[in-house]
Scaffold this motif. Structure first.
Motif, PDB file in Angstrom:
ATOM      1  N   ILE A 132       9.990  16.054  -9.027  1.00 26.76           N
ATOM      2  CA  ILE A 132       8.859  16.421  -8.127  1.00 26.76           C
ATOM      3  C   ILE A 132       8.176  15.184  -8.138  1.00 26.76           C
ATOM      4  CG2 ILE A 132       6.820  18.050  -7.707  1.00 26.76           C
ATOM      5  CD1 ILE A 132       8.151  20.033  -9.160  1.00 26.76           C
ATOM      6  N   ASN A 133       8.146  14.840  -6.884  1.00 29.64           N
ATOM      7  CA  ASN A 133       7.279  13.209  -6.604  1.00 29.64           C
ATOM      8  C   ASN A 133       6.043  13.901  -5.328  1.00 29.64           C
ATOM      9  OD1 ASN A 133       8.381  11.285  -8.636  1.00 29.64           O
ATOM     10  ND2 ASN A 133       9.889  12.084  -7.694  1.00 29.64           N
ATOM     11  N   VAL A 134       5.267  13.070  -5.355  1.00 35.65           N
ATOM     12  CA  VAL A 134       4.332  13.130  -4.274  1.00 35.65           C
ATOM     13  C   VAL A 134       4.090  11.815  -3.310  1.00 35.65           C
ATOM     14  CG1 VAL A 134       1.766  13.937  -3.423  1.00 35.65           C
ATOM     15  CG2 VAL A 134       2.924  14.877  -5.280  1.00 35.65           C
ATOM     16  N   VAL A 135       4.116  11.854  -2.092  1.00 40.04           N
ATOM     17  CA  VAL A 135       3.652  10.804  -1.297  1.00 40.04           C
ATOM     18  C   VAL A 135       2.467  11.028  -0.967  1.00 40.04           C
ATOM     19  CG1 VAL A 135       4.572   9.449   0.697  1.00 40.04           C
ATOM     20  CG2 VAL A 135       6.333  10.474  -0.665  1.00 40.04           C
ATOM     21  N   ALA A 136       1.526   9.718  -0.915  1.00 42.22           N
ATOM     22  CA  ALA A 136       0.262   9.724  -0.449  1.00 42.22           C
ATOM     23  C   ALA A 136      -0.100   8.935   0.724  1.00 42.22           C
ATOM     24  CB  ALA A 136      -0.517   9.711  -1.572  1.00 42.22           C
ATOM     25  N   PRO A 137      -0.044   9.575   1.895  1.00 36.73           N
ATOM     26  CA  PRO A 137      -0.233   8.383   3.041  1.00 36.73           C
ATOM     27  C   PRO A 137      -1.705   8.034   3.363  1.00 36.73           C
ATOM     28  CG  PRO A 137       1.111  10.393   3.654  1.00 36.73           C
ATOM     29  CD  PRO A 137       0.506  10.658   2.574  1.00 36.73           C
ATOM     30  N   SER A 138      -2.017   6.958   4.151  1.00 38.93           N
ATOM     31  CA  SER A 138      -3.344   6.858   4.665  1.00 38.93           C
ATOM     32  C   SER A 138      -2.967   7.472   6.229  1.00 38.93           C
ATOM     33  CB  SER A 138      -3.649   5.383   4.746  1.00 38.93           C
ATOM     34  OG  SER A 138      -4.722   5.340   5.347  1.00 38.93           O
ATOM     35  N   LEU A 139      -3.904   7.138   7.034  1.00 37.27           N
ATOM     36  CA  LEU A 139      -3.903   7.835   8.349  1.00 37.27           C
ATOM     37  C   LEU A 139      -2.562   7.532   9.133  1.00 37.27           C
ATOM     38  CD1 LEU A 139      -5.142   9.283  10.592  1.00 37.27           C
ATOM     39  CD2 LEU A 139      -6.475   7.368  11.402  1.00 37.27           C
TER      40      LEU A 139
ATOM     41  N   GLN B 193      -8.269   1.564  16.183  1.00 33.75           N
ATOM     42  CA  GLN B 193      -8.375   0.233  15.579  1.00 33.75           C
ATOM     43  C   GLN B 193      -9.027  -0.228  14.507  1.00 33.75           C
ATOM     44  OE1 GLN B 193      -9.383  -2.410  19.028  1.00 33.75           O
ATOM     45  NE2 GLN B 193      -8.798  -4.117  18.063  1.00 33.75           N
ATOM     46  N   GLY B 194     -10.320   0.480  14.434  1.00 32.52           N
ATOM     47  CA  GLY B 194     -11.114   0.129  13.517  1.00 32.52           C
ATOM     48  C   GLY B 194     -10.610   0.633  12.239  1.00 32.52           C
ATOM     49  N   ILE B 195      -9.951   1.828  12.040  1.00 34.88           N
ATOM     50  CA  ILE B 195      -9.433   2.167  10.888  1.00 34.88           C
ATOM     51  C   ILE B 195      -8.134   1.234  10.456  1.00 34.88           C
ATOM     52  CG2 ILE B 195      -8.386   4.185   9.794  1.00 34.88           C
ATOM     53  CD1 ILE B 195     -10.075   5.960  11.521  1.00 34.88           C
ATOM     54  N   ALA B 196      -7.251   1.045  11.353  1.00 38.23           N
ATOM     55  CA  ALA B 196      -6.303   0.250  11.249  1.00 38.23           C
ATOM     56  C   ALA B 196      -6.821  -0.873  10.556  1.00 38.23           C
ATOM     57  CB  ALA B 196      -5.635  -0.266  12.537  1.00 38.23           C
ATOM     58  N   ALA B 197      -7.880  -1.799  10.894  1.00 39.53           N
ATOM     59  CA  ALA B 197      -8.426  -2.872  10.256  1.00 39.53           C
ATOM     60  C   ALA B 197      -8.943  -2.723   8.806  1.00 39.53           C
ATOM     61  CB  ALA B 197      -9.629  -3.463  11.044  1.00 39.53           C
ATOM     62  N   MET B 198      -8.840  -1.655   8.313  1.00 38.72           N
ATOM     63  CA  MET B 198      -9.376  -1.280   6.920  1.00 38.72           C
ATOM     64  C   MET B 198      -8.001  -1.297   5.865  1.00 38.72           C
ATOM     65  SD  MET B 198     -11.977   1.883   7.377  1.00 38.72           S
ATOM     66  CE  MET B 198     -13.318   1.941   8.468  1.00 38.72           C
ATOM     67  N   HIS B 199      -6.934  -1.430   6.814  1.00 47.79           N
ATOM     68  CA  HIS B 199      -5.709  -1.717   5.904  1.00 47.79           C
ATOM     69  C   HIS B 199      -5.292  -2.933   5.804  1.00 47.79           C
ATOM     70  CE1 HIS B 199      -5.763   2.467   7.428  1.00 47.79           C
ATOM     71  NE2 HIS B 199      -4.964   2.759   6.487  1.00 47.79           N
ATOM     72  N   ALA B 200      -4.636  -3.527   4.583  1.00 47.69           N
ATOM     73  CA  ALA B 200      -4.161  -5.018   4.522  1.00 47.69           C
ATOM     74  C   ALA B 200      -3.072  -5.316   5.493  1.00 47.69           C
ATOM     75  CB  ALA B 200      -3.682  -4.918   3.139  1.00 47.69           C
TER      76      ALA B 200
ATOM     77  N   GLY C  21      -0.261   4.037  10.027  1.00 45.47           N
ATOM     78  CA  GLY C  21       1.255   4.276   9.441  1.00 45.47           C
ATOM     79  C   GLY C  21       1.796   5.171  10.912  1.00 45.47           C
ATOM     80  N   THR C  22       3.194   5.093  10.667  1.00 45.94           N
ATOM     81  CA  THR C  22       3.992   5.947  11.640  1.00 45.94           C
ATOM     82  C   THR C  22       4.841   7.048  10.660  1.00 45.94           C
ATOM     83  OG1 THR C  22       6.169   4.674  11.429  1.00 45.94           O
ATOM     84  CG2 THR C  22       4.243   4.091  13.049  1.00 45.94           C
ATOM     85  N   PRO C  23       5.466   8.068  11.514  1.00 46.68           N
ATOM     86  CA  PRO C  23       5.909   9.095  10.705  1.00 46.68           C
ATOM     87  C   PRO C  23       7.104   8.558   9.767  1.00 46.68           C
ATOM     88  CG  PRO C  23       5.267  10.073  12.569  1.00 46.68           C
ATOM     89  CD  PRO C  23       5.010   8.768  12.757  1.00 46.68           C
ATOM     90  N   GLU C  24       7.674   7.639  10.532  1.00 50.49           N
ATOM     91  CA  GLU C  24       8.956   7.012  10.104  1.00 50.49           C
ATOM     92  C   GLU C  24       8.627   6.101   8.607  1.00 50.49           C
ATOM     93  OE1 GLU C  24       9.762   8.535  13.566  1.00 50.49           O
ATOM     94  OE2 GLU C  24       8.278   6.792  13.181  1.00 50.49           O
TER      95      GLU C  24
ATOM     96  N   LEU D 218      -5.663  -2.441  -2.193  1.00 49.75           N
ATOM     97  CA  LEU D 218      -5.874  -3.750  -1.743  1.00 49.75           C
ATOM     98  C   LEU D 218      -7.300  -3.835  -0.747  1.00 49.75           C
ATOM     99  CD1 LEU D 218      -2.339  -4.800  -0.430  1.00 49.75           C
ATOM    100  CD2 LEU D 218      -3.504  -4.956  -2.817  1.00 49.75           C
ATOM    101  N   ARG D 219      -8.162  -4.847  -0.812  1.00 45.96           N
ATOM    102  CA  ARG D 219      -9.141  -4.919   0.102  1.00 45.96           C
ATOM    103  C   ARG D 219      -8.593  -5.919   1.197  1.00 45.96           C
ATOM    104  NH1 ARG D 219     -14.396  -3.853  -1.814  1.00 45.96           N
ATOM    105  NH2 ARG D 219     -14.569  -3.467  -3.996  1.00 45.96           N
ATOM    106  N   THR D 220      -9.294  -5.748   2.252  1.00 46.34           N
ATOM    107  CA  THR D 220      -8.863  -6.594   3.541  1.00 46.34           C
ATOM    108  C   THR D 220      -9.498  -8.019   3.369  1.00 46.34           C
ATOM    109  OG1 THR D 220     -10.608  -5.541   4.874  1.00 46.34           O
ATOM    110  CG2 THR D 220      -8.398  -4.636   5.112  1.00 46.34           C
ATOM    111  N   LYS D 221      -8.976  -8.863   4.148  1.00 47.41           N
ATOM    112  CA  LYS D 221      -9.523 -10.095   4.059  1.00 47.41           C
ATOM    113  C   LYS D 221     -10.898 -10.489   4.877  1.00 47.41           C
ATOM    114  CE  LYS D 221      -4.899 -12.240   3.955  1.00 47.41           C
ATOM    115  NZ  LYS D 221      -3.919 -13.155   4.636  1.00 47.41           N
ATOM    116  N   GLY D 222     -11.169  -9.386   5.839  1.00 43.85           N
ATOM    117  CA  GLY D 222     -12.392  -9.903   6.553  1.00 43.85           C
ATOM    118  C   GLY D 222     -13.682  -9.333   5.841  1.00 43.85           C
TER     119      GLY D 222
END
Length: 244
Positions: A170-177, A194-201, A206-209, A240-244
């Motif tokens: 049993i394992n768990v996948v923990a996605p972001s938005l 767009q603003g939330i995407a910029a918070m990701h490294a 994400g996409t379902p795939e 991870l922290r973003t570069k901005g």
């Protein structure tokens, strides 16, 4: 042929996982609410049977498991909620509904299928995948109800991974938005997305795939020595922290 039971396999991450598992050669049994969508998905996927019902109905899980068959190679519980409200606007009913759908549903799905999973385990063990959220590891405002429910999913997975080993992993996948129909109210707002995407490294949502490939791997025999893990598929947001 090895069969996997998928709850919520008609759209979003659940459907993408169904596609990925069929590509790996599994046959499927889909369990979801909408019979017409189930039938359409089964026709497109091939080698797929279905059960229509609601995860808030305690009898649904026994029915879905019985109709899926006596031996299962895996189980995916891809049913969830995104109930984002500040504490002052949350009700007890909100929290109970989120817990019932996310955590109690996952518990009931595994409990009903435990015998079939053991019977279909094979040398690599049967693979179960549950879904959490990056909001369990990261404290986000307005996420109290869903983070509480998904935190319970993570605790459930760790406990049952120990209890059901070595036959069931049993394992768990923990996605972001992720760009799913469930998240459309957020991702459909271009400025907000767009603003939330910029918070990701990795600077995108994400996409379902993105999620489905990992989920299908964890079900498969390739992940035969992986169990009891919470794995982030989150564009780096949890670590991870973003570069901005």
């Amino acid at each position: 042929m090895r069969r996997v039971l998928i709850y919520g396999g008609t759209g979003g991450i659940g459907r993408a996982t169904a596609d990925a598992l069929r590509h790996r050669g599994f046959c499927l049994h889909l369990a979801a609410r909408d019979r017409s969508r189930l039938d359409a998905a089964a026709a497109e996927l091939g080698e797929t049977t279905v059960t229509a019902g609601d995860v808030t109905d305690p009898d649904f899980f026994a029915q879905a498991t019985a109709e899926a068959g006596d031996a299962l190679a895996g189980l995916v519980y891809a049913v969830g909620t995104i109930n984002l409200r500040p504490l002052a606007r949350l009700t007890r009913a909100d929290a109970e509904a989120d817990f019932r759908i996310n955590a109690l549903g996952a518990f009931s799905a595994i409990q009903a299928a435990a015998g079939a999973l053991k019977a279909g385990a094979g040398e690599a063990g049967a693979g179960v995948v549950l879904f959490s959220t990056v909001a369990v590891a990261q404290g986000f405002p307005a996420h109290a109800s869903v983070a509480m429910a998904k935190g319970a999913v993570e605790g459930l997975a760790l406990s049952l991974a120990a209890e059901l080993a070595p036959h069931v992993r049993i394992n768990v996948v923990a996605p972001s938005l992720t760009r799913t129909p469930l998240a459309a109210a957020i991702t459909g707002n271009a400025t907000l997305a767009q603003g939330i995407a910029a918070m990701h490294a990795l600077q995108r949502l994400g996409t379902p795939e993105d999620i489905a490939g990992l989920a299908a791997f964890l079900v498969s025999a390739e992940a035969g020595w992986i169990t009891g893990q919470i794995i982030g598929a989150d564009g780096g947001r949890s670590m991870l922290r973003t570069k901005g």
